[in-house]
Design a protein around this motif. Structure first.
Motif, PDB file in Angstrom:
ATOM      1  N   PHE A 177       0.728  -1.448  -0.198  1.00  0.00           N
ATOM      2  CA  PHE A 177       0.158  -0.552  -0.336  1.00  0.00           C
ATOM      3  C   PHE A 177       0.784   1.427   0.173  1.00  0.00           C
ATOM      4  O   PHE A 177       0.334   2.632  -0.538  1.00  0.00           O
ATOM      5  N   ASN A 178       1.976   0.863   0.637  1.00  0.00           N
ATOM      6  CA  ASN A 178       2.868   2.211   0.848  1.00  0.00           C
ATOM      7  C   ASN A 178       3.113   2.716  -0.780  1.00  0.00           C
ATOM      8  O   ASN A 178       3.493   4.277  -0.836  1.00  0.00           O
TER       9      ASN A 178
ATOM     10  N   GLY B  39       1.573   2.669  -3.195  1.00  0.00           N
ATOM     11  CA  GLY B  39       0.012   2.844  -4.455  1.00  0.00           C
ATOM     12  C   GLY B  39       0.120   4.404  -4.585  1.00  0.00           C
ATOM     13  O   GLY B  39       0.129   5.173  -3.525  1.00  0.00           O
ATOM     14  N   GLY B  40       0.198   4.223  -6.059  1.00  0.00           N
ATOM     15  CA  GLY B  40      -0.125   6.135  -6.686  1.00  0.00           C
ATOM     16  C   GLY B  40       1.451   6.376  -6.736  1.00  0.00           C
ATOM     17  O   GLY B  40       1.704   7.186  -7.616  1.00  0.00           O
ATOM     18  N   GLU B  41       2.264   5.422  -6.965  1.00  0.00           N
ATOM     19  CA  GLU B  41       3.909   5.697  -7.249  1.00  0.00           C
ATOM     20  C   GLU B  41       3.965   5.817  -8.777  1.00  0.00           C
ATOM     21  O   GLU B  41       4.968   6.731  -9.382  1.00  0.00           O
TER      22      GLU B  41
ATOM     23  N   SER C 136       1.459   5.965 -10.831  1.00  0.00           N
ATOM     24  CA  SER C 136       0.607   7.379 -11.603  1.00  0.00           C
ATOM     25  C   SER C 136       1.279   8.292 -11.190  1.00  0.00           C
ATOM     26  O   SER C 136       1.173   9.504 -12.202  1.00  0.00           O
ATOM     27  N   SER C 137       1.876   8.175 -10.450  1.00  0.00           N
ATOM     28  CA  SER C 137       2.492   9.715  -9.948  1.00  0.00           C
ATOM     29  C   SER C 137       4.020   9.583 -10.967  1.00  0.00           C
ATOM     30  O   SER C 137       3.696  11.364 -11.862  1.00  0.00           O
TER      31      SER C 137
ATOM     32  N   LYS D 125       2.381  10.644 -14.528  1.00  0.00           N
ATOM     33  CA  LYS D 125       1.556  12.511 -14.947  1.00  0.00           C
ATOM     34  C   LYS D 125       2.857  13.195 -15.275  1.00  0.00           C
ATOM     35  O   LYS D 125       3.002  13.750 -15.988  1.00  0.00           O
TER      36      LYS D 125
ATOM     37  N   ARG E 259      -4.614  13.578 -16.798  1.00  0.00           N
ATOM     38  CA  ARG E 259      -5.520  13.949 -15.172  1.00  0.00           C
ATOM     39  C   ARG E 259      -6.362  12.487 -15.915  1.00  0.00           C
ATOM     40  O   ARG E 259      -6.804  11.607 -14.426  1.00  0.00           O
TER      41      ARG E 259
ATOM     42  N   ALA F  91      -4.095   9.278 -15.252  1.00  0.00           N
ATOM     43  CA  ALA F  91      -3.651   9.638 -13.786  1.00  0.00           C
ATOM     44  C   ALA F  91      -4.346   8.393 -12.650  1.00  0.00           C
ATOM     45  O   ALA F  91      -4.357   7.415 -12.118  1.00  0.00           O
ATOM     46  N   ILE F  92      -5.957   8.664 -13.535  1.00  0.00           N
ATOM     47  CA  ILE F  92      -6.612   8.196 -12.432  1.00  0.00           C
ATOM     48  C   ILE F  92      -7.198   6.855 -12.545  1.00  0.00           C
ATOM     49  O   ILE F  92      -6.944   5.971 -11.894  1.00  0.00           O
TER      50      ILE F  92
ATOM     51  N   TYR G  28      -4.435   5.006 -11.291  1.00  0.00           N
ATOM     52  CA  TYR G  28      -3.995   4.884 -10.180  1.00  0.00           C
ATOM     53  C   TYR G  28      -4.809   3.842 -10.238  1.00  0.00           C
ATOM     54  O   TYR G  28      -4.287   2.625  -8.882  1.00  0.00           O
ATOM     55  N   GLU G  29      -6.311   3.763 -10.067  1.00  0.00           N
ATOM     56  CA  GLU G  29      -7.284   3.233  -9.642  1.00  0.00           C
ATOM     57  C   GLU G  29      -6.643   1.211  -9.514  1.00  0.00           C
ATOM     58  O   GLU G  29      -6.708   0.543  -9.050  1.00  0.00           O
TER      59      GLU G  29
ATOM     60  N   MET H 111      -4.076   0.277  -7.968  1.00  0.00           N
ATOM     61  CA  MET H 111      -4.685  -0.050  -6.546  1.00  0.00           C
ATOM     62  C   MET H 111      -5.412  -1.432  -6.004  1.00  0.00           C
ATOM     63  O   MET H 111      -5.097  -1.916  -5.872  1.00  0.00           O
TER      64      MET H 111
ATOM     65  N   PHE I  52     -10.651   3.327   0.140  1.00  0.00           N
ATOM     66  CA  PHE I  52     -10.644   2.352  -1.077  1.00  0.00           C
ATOM     67  C   PHE I  52     -11.515   0.896  -0.130  1.00  0.00           C
ATOM     68  O   PHE I  52     -12.217   1.159   0.123  1.00  0.00           O
TER      69      PHE I  52
END
Lengths: 141, 121
Positions: A16-17, A19-21, A23-24, A27, A41, A44-45, A48-49, A52, A106
């Motif tokens: 989880f830590n 999560g988002g790397e 997509s970041s 971007k 955007r 990225a969404i 990200y989804e 996750m 989530f």
């Protein structure tokens, strides 16, 4: 211009830590490539989804992002256990996520809906006990 | 509405302080990150009761500039650090979510327009 790989990364189950790397990073890359902010955007969404989802639901997997005349193409693959009922998974509010995941905001049963909403083209291959393979396209214009 | 005004209305404690002149155009209040992600229009402010680093990640994805944690829930250090790294401003409000949203709405801050795709569903 043919399809060109711009990003590739493994995603670990339960990490989880991180999560988002992905997509970041995506971007940042798309911004450098001069892609419109609205398109960034959306990409990225979706990333990200999906990222996750691999962390929450799968045994681990990875993501590859390419850029082609068609748009930004995301390939997300995991090693299982697959989605038994895809129709159900798309029902808003339907979720199999744990309490731990829900506490993070989530697992509310909206993830795949968001993926569908912001993809211009979406293809999911999955089944019980199978690997899940997703191809999502976000048009550049 | 300027960030300075938001700070005054909600009596905010800065955790990662931002520029007072920042224009806050729209806001949303949610504890479900997928709800925040369901609207892709650029918005400037998120009010939430969640404090984990994923809140900052979610904000980053859709270009939210300011996060306000409601009912005095202080975020862990990882959340604050990630926000600093990503240039997202954090504030703490003592009031609960409903009251914070209500006060800002009353003073003229409006929600974002829901896009056509959402109305079709």
């Amino acid at each position: 211009m043919k399809e060109q790989l711009i990003l590739e990364k493994a995603i670990e189950k339960g990490d989880f830590n991180s999560g988002g790397e992905v997509s970041s990073k995506l971007k940042e890359l798309l911004r450098k490539l001069g892609v419109r902010s609205e398109v960034i955007r959306k990409a990225a969404i979706v990333t990200y989804e999906l990222e996750m989802n691999v962390i929450i639901h799968s045994e681990g997997g990875g993501i590859r992002v390419t850029i082609a005349p068609e748009g930004i193409i995301l390939y997300v693959e995991d090693t299982g256990p697959g989605i038994p009922d895809l129709k159900k998974a798309f029902q808003p509010g339907y979720s199999t996520a744990s309490d731990e995941v829900r506490e993070m905001g989530f697992g509310a049963g909206m993830g795949l809906n968001n993926v569908k909403r912001y993809s211009d083209n979406l293809d999911i291959k999955t089944g019980p006990g199978e690997a899940t393979r997703i191809r999502a396209v976000i048009n550049l214009s | 509405m300027k960030l300075a005004e938001v700070k005054e209305i909600l009596d905010l404690e800065p955790l990662v302080p931002g520029n007072d002149d920042l224009e806050i155009v729209t806001a949303c209040g949610a504890d479900l990150m997928s709800d925040v992600l369901a609207f892709s229009q650029e918005k400037s402010l998120l009010l939430t009761g969640l404090t984990n680093p994923q809140v900052v990640r979610t904000a980053e994805m859709i270009d939210i500039k300011v996060i306000i944690f409601v009912r005095g829930k202080r975020p862990p250090e990882e959340t604050v650090q990630l926000a600093r790294k990503k240039g997202i401003y954090l504030y703490l409000a003592k009031k609960p979510l409903f009251e914070c949203c209500g006060l800002l709405y009353e003073k003229g801050l409006k929600p974002e327009k829901i896009n056509r795709l959402d109305l079709e569903e």
